[in-house]
Write a protein that holds these residues in place. Structure first.
Motif, PDB file in Angstrom:
ATOM      1  N   MET A 109      15.556  34.068 -10.076  1.00  0.00           N
ATOM      2  CA  MET A 109      16.741  34.265 -10.914  1.00  0.00           C
ATOM      3  C   MET A 109      16.479  33.792 -12.340  1.00  0.00           C
ATOM      4  O   MET A 109      16.828  34.471 -13.310  1.00  0.00           O
ATOM      5  CB  MET A 109      17.935  33.532 -10.310  1.00  0.00           C
ATOM      6  N   ALA A 110      15.842  32.612 -12.459  1.00  0.00           N
ATOM      7  CA  ALA A 110      15.540  32.080 -13.792  1.00  0.00           C
ATOM      8  C   ALA A 110      14.613  33.019 -14.559  1.00  0.00           C
ATOM      9  O   ALA A 110      14.800  33.256 -15.763  1.00  0.00           O
ATOM     10  CB  ALA A 110      14.913  30.697 -13.669  1.00  0.00           C
ATOM     11  N   GLU A 111      13.637  33.555 -13.874  1.00  0.00           N
ATOM     12  CA  GLU A 111      12.701  34.486 -14.521  1.00  0.00           C
ATOM     13  C   GLU A 111      13.396  35.777 -14.925  1.00  0.00           C
ATOM     14  O   GLU A 111      13.103  36.352 -15.975  1.00  0.00           O
ATOM     15  CB  GLU A 111      11.535  34.773 -13.573  1.00  0.00           C
ATOM     16  N   THR A 112      14.327  36.208 -14.088  1.00  0.00           N
ATOM     17  CA  THR A 112      15.081  37.428 -14.405  1.00  0.00           C
ATOM     18  C   THR A 112      15.943  37.228 -15.639  1.00  0.00           C
ATOM     19  O   THR A 112      16.013  38.087 -16.521  1.00  0.00           O
ATOM     20  CB  THR A 112      15.966  37.835 -13.211  1.00  0.00           C
ATOM     21  N   TYR A 113      16.615  36.079 -15.718  1.00  0.00           N
ATOM     22  CA  TYR A 113      17.444  35.787 -16.890  1.00  0.00           C
ATOM     23  C   TYR A 113      16.603  35.739 -18.158  1.00  0.00           C
ATOM     24  O   TYR A 113      16.998  36.262 -19.206  1.00  0.00           O
ATOM     25  CB  TYR A 113      18.167  34.448 -16.723  1.00  0.00           C
ATOM     26  N   GLU A 114      15.443  35.106 -18.051  1.00  0.00           N
ATOM     27  CA  GLU A 114      14.577  34.976 -19.223  1.00  0.00           C
ATOM     28  C   GLU A 114      14.054  36.333 -19.675  1.00  0.00           C
ATOM     29  O   GLU A 114      13.947  36.601 -20.879  1.00  0.00           O
ATOM     30  CB  GLU A 114      13.408  34.037 -18.901  1.00  0.00           C
ATOM     31  N   ALA A 115      13.742  37.190 -18.708  1.00  0.00           N
ATOM     32  CA  ALA A 115      13.222  38.515 -19.036  1.00  0.00           C
ATOM     33  C   ALA A 115      14.299  39.442 -19.592  1.00  0.00           C
ATOM     34  O   ALA A 115      13.990  40.484 -20.171  1.00  0.00           O
ATOM     35  CB  ALA A 115      12.590  39.145 -17.793  1.00  0.00           C
TER      36      ALA A 115
ATOM     37  N   LEU B 109      20.566  40.705 -22.508  1.00  0.00           N
ATOM     38  CA  LEU B 109      21.769  40.973 -21.710  1.00  0.00           C
ATOM     39  C   LEU B 109      22.515  39.684 -21.367  1.00  0.00           C
ATOM     40  O   LEU B 109      23.737  39.677 -21.285  1.00  0.00           O
ATOM     41  CB  LEU B 109      21.392  41.701 -20.423  1.00  0.00           C
ATOM     42  N   CYS B 110      21.764  38.597 -21.153  1.00  0.00           N
ATOM     43  CA  CYS B 110      22.363  37.305 -20.803  1.00  0.00           C
ATOM     44  C   CYS B 110      22.705  36.557 -22.082  1.00  0.00           C
ATOM     45  O   CYS B 110      22.057  35.573 -22.455  1.00  0.00           O
ATOM     46  CB  CYS B 110      21.392  36.493 -19.945  1.00  0.00           C
ATOM     47  N   LYS B 111      23.731  37.007 -22.770  1.00  0.00           N
ATOM     48  CA  LYS B 111      24.031  36.495 -24.111  1.00  0.00           C
ATOM     49  C   LYS B 111      24.723  35.137 -24.100  1.00  0.00           C
ATOM     50  O   LYS B 111      24.662  34.398 -25.076  1.00  0.00           O
ATOM     51  CB  LYS B 111      24.894  37.510 -24.865  1.00  0.00           C
ATOM     52  N   TYR B 112      25.391  34.817 -23.006  1.00  0.00           N
ATOM     53  CA  TYR B 112      26.126  33.553 -22.974  1.00  0.00           C
ATOM     54  C   TYR B 112      25.173  32.392 -22.694  1.00  0.00           C
ATOM     55  O   TYR B 112      24.197  32.538 -21.962  1.00  0.00           O
ATOM     56  CB  TYR B 112      27.227  33.607 -21.926  1.00  0.00           C
ATOM     57  N   VAL B 113      25.453  31.245 -23.271  1.00  0.00           N
ATOM     58  CA  VAL B 113      24.604  30.078 -23.072  1.00  0.00           C
ATOM     59  C   VAL B 113      24.587  29.700 -21.589  1.00  0.00           C
ATOM     60  O   VAL B 113      25.637  29.612 -20.944  1.00  0.00           O
ATOM     61  CB  VAL B 113      25.118  28.886 -23.906  1.00  0.00           C
ATOM     62  N   HIS B 114      23.415  29.501 -21.057  1.00  0.00           N
ATOM     63  CA  HIS B 114      23.301  29.129 -19.654  1.00  0.00           C
ATOM     64  C   HIS B 114      22.060  28.272 -19.430  1.00  0.00           C
ATOM     65  O   HIS B 114      21.138  28.259 -20.248  1.00  0.00           O
ATOM     66  CB  HIS B 114      23.228  30.378 -18.761  1.00  0.00           C
ATOM     67  N   SER B 115      22.057  27.543 -18.342  1.00  0.00           N
ATOM     68  CA  SER B 115      20.909  26.752 -17.912  1.00  0.00           C
ATOM     69  C   SER B 115      20.521  27.204 -16.511  1.00  0.00           C
ATOM     70  O   SER B 115      21.288  27.882 -15.829  1.00  0.00           O
ATOM     71  CB  SER B 115      21.238  25.271 -17.899  1.00  0.00           C
ATOM     72  N   THR B 116      19.342  26.797 -16.079  1.00  0.00           N
ATOM     73  CA  THR B 116      18.927  27.063 -14.710  1.00  0.00           C
ATOM     74  C   THR B 116      18.562  25.747 -14.039  1.00  0.00           C
ATOM     75  O   THR B 116      18.462  24.706 -14.690  1.00  0.00           O
ATOM     76  CB  THR B 116      17.714  28.022 -14.658  1.00  0.00           C
ATOM     77  N   SER B 117      18.360  25.802 -12.740  1.00  0.00           N
ATOM     78  CA  SER B 117      18.080  24.588 -11.967  1.00  0.00           C
ATOM     79  C   SER B 117      16.597  24.320 -11.799  1.00  0.00           C
ATOM     80  O   SER B 117      16.214  23.439 -11.016  1.00  0.00           O
ATOM     81  CB  SER B 117      18.726  24.703 -10.582  1.00  0.00           C
ATOM     82  N   ARG B 118      15.757  25.014 -12.528  1.00  0.00           N
ATOM     83  CA  ARG B 118      14.309  24.869 -12.348  1.00  0.00           C
ATOM     84  C   ARG B 118      13.852  23.424 -12.547  1.00  0.00           C
ATOM     85  O   ARG B 118      14.041  22.837 -13.603  1.00  0.00           O
ATOM     86  CB  ARG B 118      13.563  25.802 -13.300  1.00  0.00           C
ATOM     87  N   GLY B 119      13.287  22.877 -11.491  1.00  0.00           N
ATOM     88  CA  GLY B 119      12.854  21.491 -11.477  1.00  0.00           C
ATOM     89  C   GLY B 119      13.810  20.578 -10.748  1.00  0.00           C
ATOM     90  O   GLY B 119      13.438  19.486 -10.311  1.00  0.00           O
TER      91      GLY B 119
END
Length: 316
Positions: free
Chosen positions: A22-28, A32-42
């Motif tokens: 999911m994190a990789e998809t958002y980054e790629a 499209l993912c214009k809103y500020v967001h974080s991921t749980s990686r780590g």
């Protein structure tokens, strides 16, 4: 350390793969993912360890990096992405709140009140929930829901270590120990507070800070080790259910992604720091443990391979 059921370990690793994909998809797809967001990686190991042991009668107040916790509670990537993209079918707020600021009362899942987008602001409301549960228990109200085996509900309040410096957190801690409330403060410490290190922004960590609040049980956990996290969180939740007393868990984790989509890690982190955090990635740690698990047959190893392909589902 007690042996954890193999199915739980496999489920944890599968969801770690899912969170990574999911994190990789958002980054790629940043355009499209214009809103500020974080991921749980780590942070995946400690979040999943908590999620797997929550009951539908419990309350949880996640913070903005807790997507793995939501996955562990049974939410689907599609549901989380609806919130990320502010869609009207978002199950949390109809597209009206930031990613991973959920609120929900779905049956069969832990309950979540509305989340503030301000860092640390969830601590006082979460502590208030614990006080409400205490009151219902004291008056023996029929509104107090219990688990199928009579388990009393607890409250999990999740936050980052940097938020410990905020006044709201001190207020909540004071009240929790004063009233002896059934709340667990889960502090996920990745040693960074936005673009500043812990050494630059605070004189002590959450564990040492909590020592000043008499009556607060506190423990440290290696939050990148799923098995350690699972067993220690299990003990803490059981303690809080039975003793009805506040606890603080400081989980040391690594920050593998950006602080948020708008605060890029390459702006302020050295390659040495990035490499140090990458070495603690919970996913490879758990995969290595599973590969050497005495109960795993060749069939389970095939499952491991299939789980590693999970990311392809979210690349389309």
């Amino acid at each position: 350390m007690p042996v954890i059921d193999t199915n739980i370990l496999l489920k944890a690793w599968r969801l770690m793969c899912m969170a990574k994909a999911m994190a990789e998809t958002y980054e790629a797809n940043r355009q499209l993912c214009k809103y500020v967001h974080s991921t749980s990686r780590g942070h995946e190991a400690i979040q999943l360890a908590v999620a797997f042991q929550l009951l539908p009668v419990d309350y949880v107040s996640p913070y903005y990096r807790d997507e793995s916790m939501l996955l562990g509670m049974g939410y689907e990537p599609y549901e989380l992405m609806l919130q990320l993209l502010a869609k009207k079918d978002d199950p949390f707020s109809g597209g009206r709140s930031y990613y991973s600021h959920p609120n929900n009362r779905q049956p069969g899942k832990p309950q979540m009140i509305h989340q503030s987008s301000a860092t640390g602001m969830q601590v006082i409301p979460a502590t208030g929930i614990a006080q409400g549960l205490q009151y219902l228990q004291e008056i023996q109200s029929s509104l107090l829901q219990k688990g199928i085996n009579g388990e009393l509900p607890v409250v999990i309040c999740s936050l980052g270590d940097a938020s410990i410096t905020e006044g709201e957190v001190s207020e909540a801690f004071q009240f929790a120990v004063l009233k002896k409330l059934p709340v667990i403060y889960l502090v996920q410490d990745n040693n960074w507070g936005i673009s500043a290190t812990a050494e630059e922004t605070r004189a002590m960590d959450a564990y040492d800070y909590a020592a000043g609040f008499t009556g607060m049980k506190r423990i440290r956990i290696n939050g990148t080790d799923f098995e350690e996290s699972y067993e220690k969180i299990k003990e803490i939740i059981q303690y809080t259910r039975e003793q009805r007393s506040p606890c603080l868990v400081q989980a040391s984790v690594c920050l593998l992604g950006h602080h948020t989509s708008g605060v890029r890690k390459e702006f302020y982190r050295t390659q040495e720091d990035l490499n140090k955090h990458a070495a603690d990635d919970p996913g490879p740690k758990l995969k290595k443990r599973l590969a050497g698990h005495p109960l795993l047959t060749w069939w389970f190893l095939v499952l491991l391979f299939l789980f590693s392909l999970t990311s392809t589902r979210y690349k389309t």
